[in-house]
Design a protein around this motif. Structure first.
Motif, PDB file in Angstrom:
ATOM      1  N   MET A 102       2.881   3.378  -3.121  1.00 18.84           N
ATOM      2  CA  MET A 102       3.896   2.505  -2.525  1.00 18.84           C
ATOM      3  C   MET A 102       4.482   3.157  -1.275  1.00 18.84           C
ATOM      4  O   MET A 102       4.711   2.484  -0.262  1.00 18.84           O
ATOM      5  N   GLN A 103       4.705   4.478  -1.333  1.00 22.19           N
ATOM      6  CA  GLN A 103       5.204   5.186  -0.153  1.00 22.19           C
ATOM      7  C   GLN A 103       4.196   5.126   0.991  1.00 22.19           C
ATOM      8  O   GLN A 103       4.571   4.958   2.157  1.00 22.19           O
ATOM      9  N   ASN A 162       4.350   1.598   2.523  1.00 22.80           N
ATOM     10  CA  ASN A 162       5.567   1.416   3.315  1.00 22.80           C
ATOM     11  C   ASN A 162       5.538   2.235   4.606  1.00 22.80           C
ATOM     12  O   ASN A 162       6.078   1.816   5.634  1.00 22.80           O
ATOM     13  N   ARG A 163       4.896   3.399   4.547  1.00 22.35           N
ATOM     14  CA  ARG A 163       4.846   4.279   5.709  1.00 22.35           C
ATOM     15  C   ARG A 163       3.886   3.747   6.775  1.00 22.35           C
ATOM     16  O   ARG A 163       4.124   3.887   7.976  1.00 22.35           O
ATOM     17  N   ILE A 221       2.653   0.439   6.938  1.00 23.99           N
ATOM     18  CA  ILE A 221       2.584  -1.017   7.043  1.00 23.99           C
ATOM     19  C   ILE A 221       2.905  -1.526   8.458  1.00 23.99           C
ATOM     20  O   ILE A 221       2.369  -2.536   8.903  1.00 23.99           O
TER      21      ILE A 221
END
Length: 315
Positions: A183-184, A187-188, A190
């Motif tokens: 998930m990180q 998000n990083r 995207i």
């Protein structure tokens, strides 16, 4: 030894890499260990786990010359080392340097090249020099090779020979991320690519200082004996056709010294040896009957069998 200064430099590199790479703190420590110990790293894992991104991020964190070679079956040794060509204007042969004349070399998908091309790296990795047409040229310092290969693709690949594998200080697998880590990553990445924003945090001279400093790390004689006993066990196991060579022993010593420096200590402890045993030794063992994939288990078996000494490890 100015341990605080070295810790500051190492922390700067690691923090810079972690702006791009998520959840791989131990892997980063091991790669930095190989870099400081003047060794080389083979990253082996399935496609898409971040091997190339890791190599690029490390290279961009150091103000040094970086080259990348995409290995393919039609790649020639001269495409790596360079060649002499006839310059009509000068009326003489001139040497054109290959990409290996750099400080950090990314050998991407190294097992896609033919054995002849792979072997062109042997001299430069071990002796930090290149010989072309009988003339030897010294490579720039520092010189660090970080190679990648995918273990699942066999069509069109050529397994690295034992002599080539032995030149790598470590063989490391990146591994898949946990759900929170993935998930990180999403998000990083995207909205933008954090790799494009990475800037150098140390100079080439700083790295050369670190490569001198690790040699001052103290190893207690009892720990040296422990390390050598682990290597000796690899040569006596019935499941191993070939154990770790003396070059592997020396590489193991250098690695644990560099790892202790990264951990902020002026001395080696048994845990340093245990943590690095698999990445430093497993790829140097040849199992009986051409068995593959079990060398890591063999090293773990040795670690559980060899008694761990208990001493005061400082000078």
């Amino acid at each position: 030894m100015d341990l605080d200064l070295y810790k500051e430099k190492l922390a700067a590199i690691k923090n810079n890499i972690e702006q791009v790479i998520v959840g791989k703190s131990e892997i980063i420590d091991k790669i930095l260990t190989a870099l400081i110990a003047e060794g080389h790293v083979l990253l082996e894992d399935i496609p898409g786990t971040g091997k190339t991104v890791m190599a690029k991020t490390l290279a961009k964190s150091i103000d040094a010359e970086f080259s990348r070679i995409q290995f393919t079956p039609d790649l020639l040794p001269s495409d790596i080392t360079g060649l002499n060509y006839y310059n009509q204007k000068e009326g003489a042969f001139v040497f054109r340097k290959g990409p290996v004349f750099c400080n950090i070399l990314l050998a991407d998908e190294i097992n896609r090249a033919t054995p002849r091309t792979q072997s062109s790296l042997l001299e430069c990795m071990e002796e930090k020099q290149i010989t072309v047409d009988g003339e030897t040229r010294i490579l720039k310092q520092p010189f660090f090779v970080i190679a990648t290969q995918n273990p699942v693709e066999t069509a069109g690949t050529f397994p690295l020979p034992e002599a080539q594998l032995d030149r790598f200080l470590m063989q490391i697998s990146m591994g898949l991320p946990q759900r929170e880590e993935e998930m990180q990553i999403v998000n990083r990445f995207i909205r933008n690519n954090p790799l494009a924003e990475i800037k150098p945090v140390i100079k080439k001279a700083d790295l050369l200082d670190l490569q001198k400093a690790y040699k001052e790390i103290y190893i207690h004689p009892v720990l040296l004996d422990y390390l050598v006993r682990i290597v000796e066990e690899s040569r006596t196991l019935k499941s191993a056709a070939l154990g770790v060579s003396p070059r592997g022993t020396l590489a193991f010593v250098r690695a644990v010294q560099a790892y202790a420096l990264i951990q902020g200590r002026e001395y080696v402890i048994p845990e340093d040896i245990q943590i690095l045993a698999v990445p430093v030794l497993a790829h140097r063992i040849i199992l009986q009957g051409g068995m593959s994939g079990g060398s890591k288990a063999v090293i773990k078996q040795i670690l559980s069998a060899v008694s761990v000494p208990t001493e005061e490890w400082k000078r």
